[in-house]
Structure formats: structure tokens, C-alpha cells
Scaffold this motif. Sequence first.
Motif, PDB file in Angstrom:
ATOM      1  N   ALA A 115     -64.772 -19.333  36.898  1.00 38.05           N
ATOM      2  CA  ALA A 115     -65.768 -18.668  36.051  1.00 38.05           C
ATOM      3  C   ALA A 115     -65.990 -19.397  34.727  1.00 38.05           C
ATOM      4  O   ALA A 115     -67.140 -19.597  34.306  1.00 38.05           O
ATOM      5  CB  ALA A 115     -65.354 -17.223  35.795  1.00 38.05           C
ATOM      6  N   GLU A 116     -64.905 -19.822  34.070  1.00 38.91           N
ATOM      7  CA  GLU A 116     -65.041 -20.494  32.775  1.00 38.91           C
ATOM      8  C   GLU A 116     -65.728 -21.844  32.927  1.00 38.91           C
ATOM      9  O   GLU A 116     -66.573 -22.228  32.120  1.00 38.91           O
ATOM     10  CB  GLU A 116     -63.674 -20.691  32.102  1.00 38.91           C
ATOM     11  N   GLN A 117     -65.359 -22.590  33.973  1.00 40.45           N
ATOM     12  CA  GLN A 117     -65.986 -23.881  34.218  1.00 40.45           C
ATOM     13  C   GLN A 117     -67.477 -23.702  34.512  1.00 40.45           C
ATOM     14  O   GLN A 117     -68.312 -24.412  33.964  1.00 40.45           O
ATOM     15  CB  GLN A 117     -65.322 -24.602  35.394  1.00 40.45           C
ATOM     16  N   LYS A 118     -67.779 -22.753  35.373  1.00 39.20           N
ATOM     17  CA  LYS A 118     -69.174 -22.498  35.744  1.00 39.20           C
ATOM     18  C   LYS A 118     -70.000 -22.165  34.502  1.00 39.20           C
ATOM     19  O   LYS A 118     -71.068 -22.724  34.285  1.00 39.20           O
ATOM     20  CB  LYS A 118     -69.242 -21.350  36.748  1.00 39.20           C
ATOM     21  N   GLN A 119     -69.490 -21.266  33.683  1.00 38.14           N
ATOM     22  CA  GLN A 119     -70.211 -20.841  32.488  1.00 38.14           C
ATOM     23  C   GLN A 119     -70.452 -22.027  31.553  1.00 38.14           C
ATOM     24  O   GLN A 119     -71.573 -22.247  31.087  1.00 38.14           O
ATOM     25  CB  GLN A 119     -69.418 -19.751  31.766  1.00 38.14           C
ATOM     26  N   CYS A 120     -69.412 -22.812  31.300  1.00 41.60           N
ATOM     27  CA  CYS A 120     -69.535 -23.935  30.368  1.00 41.60           C
ATOM     28  C   CYS A 120     -70.422 -25.044  30.924  1.00 41.60           C
ATOM     29  O   CYS A 120     -71.232 -25.628  30.195  1.00 41.60           O
ATOM     30  CB  CYS A 120     -68.155 -24.477  30.003  1.00 41.60           C
ATOM     31  N   VAL A 121     -70.310 -25.339  32.217  1.00 43.90           N
ATOM     32  CA  VAL A 121     -71.148 -26.370  32.843  1.00 43.90           C
ATOM     33  C   VAL A 121     -72.615 -25.954  32.792  1.00 43.90           C
ATOM     34  O   VAL A 121     -73.493 -26.760  32.447  1.00 43.90           O
ATOM     35  CB  VAL A 121     -70.688 -26.631  34.300  1.00 43.90           C
ATOM     36  N   GLU A 122     -72.907 -24.708  33.118  1.00 43.01           N
ATOM     37  CA  GLU A 122     -74.290 -24.241  33.076  1.00 43.01           C
ATOM     38  C   GLU A 122     -74.852 -24.285  31.661  1.00 43.01           C
ATOM     39  O   GLU A 122     -75.995 -24.713  31.451  1.00 43.01           O
ATOM     40  CB  GLU A 122     -74.398 -22.833  33.652  1.00 43.01           C
ATOM     41  N   LEU A 123     -74.069 -23.853  30.685  1.00 43.68           N
ATOM     42  CA  LEU A 123     -74.542 -23.889  29.296  1.00 43.68           C
ATOM     43  C   LEU A 123     -74.778 -25.322  28.831  1.00 43.68           C
ATOM     44  O   LEU A 123     -75.768 -25.613  28.165  1.00 43.68           O
ATOM     45  CB  LEU A 123     -73.537 -23.194  28.372  1.00 43.68           C
ATOM     46  N   PHE A 124     -73.869 -26.226  29.190  1.00 44.20           N
ATOM     47  CA  PHE A 124     -73.960 -27.607  28.706  1.00 44.20           C
ATOM     48  C   PHE A 124     -75.059 -28.388  29.411  1.00 44.20           C
ATOM     49  O   PHE A 124     -75.919 -28.981  28.760  1.00 44.20           O
ATOM     50  CB  PHE A 124     -72.608 -28.313  28.887  1.00 44.20           C
ATOM     51  N   TYR A 125     -75.076 -28.400  30.748  1.00 46.90           N
ATOM     52  CA  TYR A 125     -76.000 -29.239  31.488  1.00 46.90           C
ATOM     53  C   TYR A 125     -77.347 -28.587  31.744  1.00 46.90           C
ATOM     54  O   TYR A 125     -78.377 -29.256  31.693  1.00 46.90           O
ATOM     55  CB  TYR A 125     -75.389 -29.673  32.826  1.00 46.90           C
ATOM     56  N   LEU A 126     -77.373 -27.314  32.027  1.00 42.78           N
ATOM     57  CA  LEU A 126     -78.634 -26.671  32.389  1.00 42.78           C
ATOM     58  C   LEU A 126     -79.368 -26.100  31.186  1.00 42.78           C
ATOM     59  O   LEU A 126     -80.588 -26.135  31.126  1.00 42.78           O
ATOM     60  CB  LEU A 126     -78.400 -25.588  33.441  1.00 42.78           C
ATOM     61  N   GLN A 127     -78.612 -25.570  30.225  1.00 43.36           N
ATOM     62  CA  GLN A 127     -79.256 -24.994  29.043  1.00 43.36           C
ATOM     63  C   GLN A 127     -79.198 -25.921  27.834  1.00 43.36           C
ATOM     64  O   GLN A 127     -79.653 -25.562  26.751  1.00 43.36           O
ATOM     65  CB  GLN A 127     -78.618 -23.646  28.712  1.00 43.36           C
ATOM     66  N   GLN A 128     -78.596 -27.095  28.001  1.00 39.55           N
ATOM     67  CA  GLN A 128     -78.540 -28.131  26.971  1.00 39.55           C
ATOM     68  C   GLN A 128     -77.900 -27.655  25.672  1.00 39.55           C
ATOM     69  O   GLN A 128     -78.300 -28.036  24.586  1.00 39.55           O
ATOM     70  CB  GLN A 128     -79.940 -28.685  26.684  1.00 39.55           C
ATOM     71  N   LYS A 129     -76.895 -26.821  25.790  1.00 38.39           N
ATOM     72  CA  LYS A 129     -76.180 -26.347  24.607  1.00 38.39           C
ATOM     73  C   LYS A 129     -75.145 -27.392  24.199  1.00 38.39           C
ATOM     74  O   LYS A 129     -74.557 -28.056  25.048  1.00 38.39           O
ATOM     75  CB  LYS A 129     -75.466 -25.023  24.883  1.00 38.39           C
ATOM     76  N   CYS A 130     -74.914 -27.512  22.916  1.00 35.53           N
ATOM     77  CA  CYS A 130     -73.872 -28.416  22.436  1.00 35.53           C
ATOM     78  C   CYS A 130     -72.526 -27.683  22.478  1.00 35.53           C
ATOM     79  O   CYS A 130     -72.472 -26.473  22.677  1.00 35.53           O
ATOM     80  CB  CYS A 130     -74.181 -28.899  21.023  1.00 35.53           C
ATOM     81  N   TYR A 131     -71.443 -28.428  22.302  1.00 35.41           N
ATOM     82  CA  TYR A 131     -70.115 -27.827  22.363  1.00 35.41           C
ATOM     83  C   TYR A 131     -69.981 -26.643  21.401  1.00 35.41           C
ATOM     84  O   TYR A 131     -69.454 -25.603  21.757  1.00 35.41           O
ATOM     85  CB  TYR A 131     -69.028 -28.859  22.039  1.00 35.41           C
ATOM     86  N   LYS A 132     -70.470 -26.814  20.184  1.00 28.82           N
ATOM     87  CA  LYS A 132     -70.334 -25.747  19.188  1.00 28.82           C
ATOM     88  C   LYS A 132     -71.045 -24.473  19.646  1.00 28.82           C
ATOM     89  O   LYS A 132     -70.522 -23.369  19.501  1.00 28.82           O
ATOM     90  CB  LYS A 132     -70.875 -26.197  17.840  1.00 28.82           C
ATOM     91  N   GLU A 133     -72.239 -24.636  20.202  1.00 30.94           N
ATOM     92  CA  GLU A 133     -72.980 -23.466  20.688  1.00 30.94           C
ATOM     93  C   GLU A 133     -72.239 -22.791  21.840  1.00 30.94           C
ATOM     94  O   GLU A 133     -72.240 -21.561  21.947  1.00 30.94           O
ATOM     95  CB  GLU A 133     -74.383 -23.888  21.148  1.00 30.94           C
ATOM     96  N   ILE A 134     -71.598 -23.592  22.685  1.00 30.66           N
ATOM     97  CA  ILE A 134     -70.837 -23.025  23.799  1.00 30.66           C
ATOM     98  C   ILE A 134     -69.601 -22.298  23.284  1.00 30.66           C
ATOM     99  O   ILE A 134     -69.263 -21.217  23.759  1.00 30.66           O
ATOM    100  CB  ILE A 134     -70.471 -24.125  24.827  1.00 30.66           C
ATOM    101  N   VAL A 135     -68.943 -22.889  22.288  1.00 32.97           N
ATOM    102  CA  VAL A 135     -67.791 -22.231  21.665  1.00 32.97           C
ATOM    103  C   VAL A 135     -68.220 -20.872  21.108  1.00 32.97           C
ATOM    104  O   VAL A 135     -67.555 -19.859  21.340  1.00 32.97           O
ATOM    105  CB  VAL A 135     -67.184 -23.119  20.551  1.00 32.97           C
ATOM    106  N   ASP A 136     -69.349 -20.859  20.396  1.00 35.18           N
ATOM    107  CA  ASP A 136     -69.845 -19.616  19.807  1.00 35.18           C
ATOM    108  C   ASP A 136     -70.221 -18.587  20.877  1.00 35.18           C
ATOM    109  O   ASP A 136     -69.948 -17.399  20.734  1.00 35.18           O
ATOM    110  CB  ASP A 136     -71.055 -19.887  18.909  1.00 35.18           C
ATOM    111  N   ALA A 137     -70.836 -19.056  21.956  1.00 30.00           N
ATOM    112  CA  ALA A 137     -71.304 -18.141  23.003  1.00 30.00           C
ATOM    113  C   ALA A 137     -70.164 -17.577  23.859  1.00 30.00           C
ATOM    114  O   ALA A 137     -70.233 -16.432  24.308  1.00 30.00           O
ATOM    115  CB  ALA A 137     -72.312 -18.849  23.911  1.00 30.00           C
ATOM    116  N   THR A 138     -69.125 -18.394  24.079  1.00 31.75           N
ATOM    117  CA  THR A 138     -68.073 -17.980  25.007  1.00 31.75           C
ATOM    118  C   THR A 138     -66.818 -17.453  24.326  1.00 31.75           C
ATOM    119  O   THR A 138     -66.037 -16.732  24.941  1.00 31.75           O
ATOM    120  CB  THR A 138     -67.651 -19.154  25.902  1.00 31.75           C
TER     121      THR A 138
END
Length: 187
Positions: free
Chosen positions: A138-161
Amino acid sequence: MLSPKEYKALTDADLLQRYKASEELHILGELYNRYMSMVFGVCLKYLKDREESRDAVMQIFEKLVRTLKEHEVTHFKSWLYATARNHCLMHLRARKGKNFEEISPFLMEEGGSPHLEDGVDLEENLSQLEKCIGTLAAEQKQCVELFYLQQKCYKEIVDATGHDFNKVKSYIQNGKRNLKLCMEQHG
């Protein structure tokens, strides 16, 4: 208003901050001019056509006008590179009929993958990719989708998750590796 020479002296972060505050296109234009040749190179690498690449460079600039208002970008050059790459990949996906290696270079290592034959249907590959994404933790899926599909940067992913920075980085790297393995097994 600053002179062109004064704008050139500002850092990327300063220009981004000024653009967000004023939404003046000449500020974004100055920032984009710094990396336009890089964007063209990325587009040419993926699209393999000079005219299509020129068009993509302009489309990416138009996209920036909107997306920079919505995203918190800390490293503009790397963010722009990823944005250009993703734009080209989506263009190739829409064009259909391309080999999967061209559509998802972040999954395939250099040299391509020997299990994929020429002429493999793009939709099959994309369908398989979706299935493989579904097999991730679940964590990998969420982070991969945010990073590659939604083009979020690491900081945005940290904030979102709520995951810490190193965890996010690890989830993305491990997710990418697991996707590659899954695609190789089921390709």
C-alpha cells in the motif's frame, strides 16, 4: 519592476516566488528560458522529432503557467525535467503503438527488455502495468502513484502521506524495482 539584467541575477527560487506572487508571465519566461534547451533535449530524446519537440516545449511552458500556481516546487530544474519527461510520455501514450520501453523508461533499465517483442500492443503493456501497480504494498503504491502519475515531489508526498522523507524515497525506489520485476515476470 526589475530590469532584464536584474532578473538574470535572481535564483530560480527567487523567480518562482516572484511569479507566484505576481503571476507575471515575463518572470516565468525568464525562468523557463534558463532551461528551454534542456526541455527541448528531453522532448527530442523521447519524441525523436524536432517539430513535435518544439511544439512540446511550448505546450510545457503553457502547462507551467497553471501548474506552478498549484505546486510547491523547491528544485525547479529537476521538477521541470520530470514534467517535460512525463509530458512526452503521455504524448507517446496518446499516440499509441509505441513499444513499452519508450512509454515507461523509469521502469526499464537501459538497453530495453528482451522479453518484449516488437509490435506488442501498448494497451496490453499499460494494462499489465496497472495490474503490477496493484500488487505493490500500500505505501509503495501510494508513493509511486503520487510521484510518477501525479508528478508530486518528495516534499509533497511527505506532506500528503505523513511518511518521513527517507521512507518516501525508499517506497518509491522499492516500488519502482518491484514494478520492473513484475513487468519482466508477466511480460
